[in-house]
Design a protein around this motif. Sequence first.
Motif, short mmCIF file in Angstrom:
data_model
loop_
_atom_site.label_atom_id
_atom_site.label_comp_id
_atom_site.label_asym_id
_atom_site.label_seq_id
_atom_site.Cartn_x
_atom_site.Cartn_y
_atom_site.Cartn_z
N UNK A 32 21.07 -37.85 8.46
CA UNK A 32 22.49 -37.66 8.23
C UNK A 32 23.09 -36.27 8.63
N UNK A 33 23.96 -36.44 9.89
CA UNK A 33 24.37 -35.41 10.71
C UNK A 33 25.12 -34.43 9.96
N UNK A 34 26.02 -35.26 9.12
CA UNK A 34 27.11 -34.51 8.09
C UNK A 34 26.37 -33.47 7.12
N UNK A 35 25.25 -34.09 6.57
CA UNK A 35 24.28 -33.32 5.59
C UNK A 35 23.43 -32.27 6.32
N UNK A 42 25.41 -23.43 5.03
CA UNK A 42 25.02 -23.06 3.66
C UNK A 42 25.44 -23.71 2.53
N UNK A 43 25.97 -25.09 2.85
CA UNK A 43 26.20 -26.04 1.73
C UNK A 43 25.18 -26.68 1.18
N UNK A 44 24.79 -26.50 -0.05
CA UNK A 44 23.59 -27.09 -0.64
C UNK A 44 24.35 -28.24 -1.51
N UNK A 45 23.51 -29.51 -1.20
CA UNK A 45 24.22 -30.90 -1.66
C UNK A 45 23.53 -31.15 -3.26
N UNK A 46 22.80 -30.35 -3.49
CA UNK A 46 22.12 -30.71 -5.00
C UNK A 46 22.02 -29.44 -5.77
#
Length: 126
Positions: A32-35, A42-46
């Motif tokens: 997932x390129x966006x992830x 530094x954006x943590x998705x969980x």
Amino acid sequence: MRIAMIGSGYVGLVSGACFADFGHDVVCVDTDIAKVEALRQGEIPIYEPGLSSIVAANTAAGRLVFTTDLTAAVSQAEIVFIAVGTPSRRGDGHADLSFVYAAARDVAEALDGFTVVVTKSTVPVG
């Protein structure tokens, strides 16, 4: 030690960040390129207590990086962890192992010399 973590979800991201915090060089790989871009920013998705600060500290120290390039990550690794999703299959609820099998094939093609490969995904015995 050089570690490639295939998958940057709940299992892969937390495990990779912790290994980096122990002092290992970790490359987290995701399709997932966006992830991957978000993680690099530094954006943590969980949500996991303390994860943001561990990721930030180890990214800044150069021990934790994120990429979509599985071949490069695996070819340099001493240990490869397969930590991809195993969603429940529709109809019967069994684990859908297609992502694990695909990752294993991709890892096998990218190996360059002796490397330990570990399945960290949730898979049934056998």
